[in-house]
Write an enzyme that holds these catalytic residues in place. Structure first.
Site, PDB file in Angstrom:
ATOM      1  N   VAL A  63       0.810  -1.228   0.000  1.00 53.60           N
ATOM      2  CA  VAL A  63       0.000   0.000   0.000  1.00 53.60           C
ATOM      3  C   VAL A  63       0.841   1.274   0.000  1.00 53.60           C
ATOM      4  CG1 VAL A  63      -2.011  -1.069   1.088  1.00 53.60           C
ATOM      5  CG2 VAL A  63      -0.256   0.019   2.534  1.00 53.60           C
ATOM      6  N   ASN A  88      -7.287  -1.675   4.935  1.00 53.25           N
ATOM      7  CA  ASN A  88      -7.064  -2.350   6.211  1.00 53.25           C
ATOM      8  C   ASN A  88      -5.582  -2.497   6.573  1.00 53.25           C
ATOM      9  OD1 ASN A  88      -7.569  -4.578   8.384  1.00 53.25           O
ATOM     10  ND2 ASN A  88      -6.265  -5.564   6.834  1.00 53.25           N
ATOM     11  N   SER A 140      -8.239   2.854  14.383  1.00 53.10           N
ATOM     12  CA  SER A 140      -8.001   2.189  15.670  1.00 53.10           C
ATOM     13  C   SER A 140      -8.630   3.039  16.764  1.00 53.10           C
ATOM     14  CB  SER A 140      -6.495   2.080  15.935  1.00 53.10           C
ATOM     15  OG  SER A 140      -6.234   1.674  17.268  1.00 53.10           O
ATOM     16  N   TYR A 153       1.972   5.281  16.383  1.00 55.34           N
ATOM     17  CA  TYR A 153       0.800   4.571  15.853  1.00 55.34           C
ATOM     18  C   TYR A 153      -0.447   5.457  15.975  1.00 55.34           C
ATOM     19  CZ  TYR A 153      -2.505   0.623  15.422  1.00 55.34           C
ATOM     20  OH  TYR A 153      -3.510  -0.224  15.043  1.00 55.34           O
ATOM     21  N   LYS A 157      -3.229   6.780  13.171  1.00 53.41           N
ATOM     22  CA  LYS A 157      -4.638   6.378  13.229  1.00 53.41           C
ATOM     23  C   LYS A 157      -5.561   7.589  13.439  1.00 53.41           C
ATOM     24  CE  LYS A 157      -3.974   2.032  12.422  1.00 53.41           C
ATOM     25  NZ  LYS A 157      -4.488   1.408  11.186  1.00 53.41           N
TER      26      LYS A 157
HETATM   27  P1  NAI Z   1      -2.004  -8.322  11.046  1.00 55.19           P
HETATM   28  O1  NAI Z   1      -0.569  -8.076  11.264  1.00 55.19           O
HETATM   29  O2  NAI Z   1      -2.609  -9.607  11.434  1.00 55.19           O
HETATM   30  O3  NAI Z   1      -2.373  -8.074   9.508  1.00 55.19           O
HETATM   31  C1  NAI Z   1      -1.911  -6.969   8.806  1.00 55.19           C
HETATM   32  C2  NAI Z   1      -1.765  -7.359   7.349  1.00 55.19           C
HETATM   33  O4  NAI Z   1      -1.330  -6.199   6.638  1.00 55.19           O
HETATM   34  C3  NAI Z   1      -0.711  -8.458   7.124  1.00 55.19           C
HETATM   35  O5  NAI Z   1      -1.256  -9.462   6.289  1.00 55.19           O
HETATM   36  C4  NAI Z   1       0.435  -7.714   6.466  1.00 55.19           C
HETATM   37  O6  NAI Z   1       1.166  -8.530   5.569  1.00 55.19           O
HETATM   38  C5  NAI Z   1      -0.300  -6.604   5.759  1.00 55.19           C
HETATM   39  N1  NAI Z   1       0.559  -5.470   5.454  1.00 55.19           N
HETATM   40  C6  NAI Z   1       1.469  -4.870   6.258  1.00 55.19           C
HETATM   41  N2  NAI Z   1       2.078  -3.880   5.607  1.00 55.19           N
HETATM   42  C7  NAI Z   1       1.545  -3.836   4.357  1.00 55.19           C
HETATM   43  C8  NAI Z   1       1.767  -3.037   3.218  1.00 55.19           C
HETATM   44  N3  NAI Z   1       2.695  -2.065   3.214  1.00 55.19           N
HETATM   45  N4  NAI Z   1       1.016  -3.266   2.122  1.00 55.19           N
HETATM   46  C9  NAI Z   1       0.098  -4.261   2.095  1.00 55.19           C
HETATM   47  N5  NAI Z   1      -0.138  -5.065   3.147  1.00 55.19           N
HETATM   48  C10 NAI Z   1       0.582  -4.848   4.260  1.00 55.19           C
HETATM   49  O7  NAI Z   1      -2.724  -7.100  11.771  1.00 55.19           O
HETATM   50  P2  NAI Z   1      -4.257  -6.812  12.092  1.00 55.19           P
HETATM   51  O8  NAI Z   1      -4.389  -6.756  13.536  1.00 55.19           O
HETATM   52  O9  NAI Z   1      -5.136  -7.688  11.311  1.00 55.19           O
HETATM   53  O10 NAI Z   1      -4.363  -5.310  11.546  1.00 55.19           O
HETATM   54  C11 NAI Z   1      -5.260  -4.899  10.523  1.00 55.19           C
HETATM   55  C12 NAI Z   1      -5.581  -3.438  10.735  1.00 55.19           C
HETATM   56  O11 NAI Z   1      -6.277  -3.295  11.975  1.00 55.19           O
HETATM   57  C13 NAI Z   1      -4.363  -2.531  10.815  1.00 55.19           C
HETATM   58  O12 NAI Z   1      -4.610  -1.324  10.135  1.00 55.19           O
HETATM   59  C14 NAI Z   1      -4.216  -2.276  12.298  1.00 55.19           C
HETATM   60  O13 NAI Z   1      -3.549  -1.080  12.575  1.00 55.19           O
HETATM   61  C15 NAI Z   1      -5.670  -2.257  12.720  1.00 55.19           C
HETATM   62  N6  NAI Z   1      -5.889  -2.473  14.143  1.00 55.19           N
HETATM   63  C16 NAI Z   1      -5.484  -3.649  14.736  1.00 55.19           C
HETATM   64  C17 NAI Z   1      -5.690  -3.824  16.091  1.00 55.19           C
HETATM   65  C18 NAI Z   1      -5.259  -5.067  16.810  1.00 55.19           C
HETATM   66  O14 NAI Z   1      -5.255  -5.082  18.051  1.00 55.19           O
HETATM   67  N7  NAI Z   1      -4.935  -6.153  16.126  1.00 55.19           N
HETATM   68  C19 NAI Z   1      -6.336  -2.782  16.910  1.00 55.19           C
HETATM   69  C20 NAI Z   1      -6.725  -1.608  16.168  1.00 55.19           C
HETATM   70  C21 NAI Z   1      -6.505  -1.477  14.836  1.00 55.19           C
END
Ligand code: NAI
Length: 252
Positions: A63, A88, A140, A153, A157
């Protein structure tokens, strides 16, 4: 089905919240364009969807690369027409005081979490404005509340939440709704990474849980349900909104 016939492009859909969202969108009748920087696990997500009878394809997408984002969106638009973009993809970091944060880490987080969402909206709006559609940005609870050791972070967000409002204000007349979901801590690899940066991950987890009125952290599917709602016609008069899905964390 709430997304019947729609094409939904999801970034960072190889794992965690993105993957759960991809599965839920497919269950709701959408064709899902699973995108991620991680190719192998992204393709596994597609196999999981198609194995369950859904429709999906994988496209590699970092992204932070705006030209590649535009290329992917144009290809999807040419193939099927794009209806929904879910921005996402995101990265976290182990808890760290601001003054101990390396500027390289700062830049990496900003490029992915803030600029990645900018790139997605920039790339997709021309296609979405053609025929109406929706964008859902995954922000977030850290974008609407403060907390120590996650300032970088939070910076990204909070930016996503207010960017969402401004893009919604711009795009509404073209029948494009733009909203955000603000998850609390969710059981994904990102959470594991955050906890493993603590001296005692188990007691760090217990402390987190104690801050949640519901007495637990979220499952990725519970965040996915918020995304699907905002993407669907059930939210047809909702735009510029940041939907907090945090088990009550921000009540205090
Ligand atoms: P995760 O680490 O399980 O998944 C994130 C995904 O994004 C991974 O598949 C990764 O390969 C991909 N990714 C990372 N950098 C990328 C890039 N430059 N281009 C394309 N893909 C990329 O994390 P999760 O928890 O599923 O996070 C998803 C979203 O939710 C994020 O934006 C995160 O900030 C947000 N979030 C997560 C929370 C949590 O506690 N897990 C809480 C609040 C928000």
């Amino acid at each position: 089905m709430r997304l019947d016939g729609d094409t939904v492009l999801i970034t960072g859909a190889a794992s965690g919240i993105g993957r759960a969202t991809a599965l839920r969108c497919a269950e709701e009748g959408a064709h899902v364009v699973v995108t991620d920087v991680r190719e192998g696990t992204g393709e596994e997500a597609v196999d999981e969807i198609t194995g369950a009878g859904g429709s999906a394809e994988f496209r590699s997408l970092d992204v932070s690369d705006e030209e590649r984002f535009r290329e992917v969106v144009e290809a999807v638009e040419d193939d099927r027409g794009l209806d929904v973009l879910v921005n996402n993809a995101g990265v976290g970091s182990p808890p760290r005081l601001l003054e101990d944060t390396d500027p390289d880490i700062r830049d990496f987080i900003i490029e992915t979490n803030a600029l990645g969402v900018w790139n997605g909206c920039w790339a997709a709006l021309p296609a979405l404005k053609d025929d109406g559609g929706a964008i859902v940005n995954v922000a977030s609870v850290a974008g609407v509340t403060g907390a120590p050791r996650i300032a970088t972070y939070s910076l990204t967000k909070g930016a996503v939440v207010n960017f969402t409002r401004s893009v919604a204000a711009e795009a509404g007349r073209d029948d494009v709704r733009v909203n955000a979901v603000c998850p609390g801590f969710t059981e994904t690899g990102m959470l594991d990474g955050y906890l493993s940066g603590s001296d005692d991950p188990e007691s760090a987890r217990e402390k987190l849980v104690a801050d949640y009125p519901l007495g637990r952290l979220a499952e990725p599917e519970e965040i996915a349900d918020g995304v699907v709602f905002l993407a669907s016609d059930e939210a047809s008069f909702v735009t510029g909104h940041a939907l907090v899905v945090d088990g009550g964390y921000s009540c205090y």
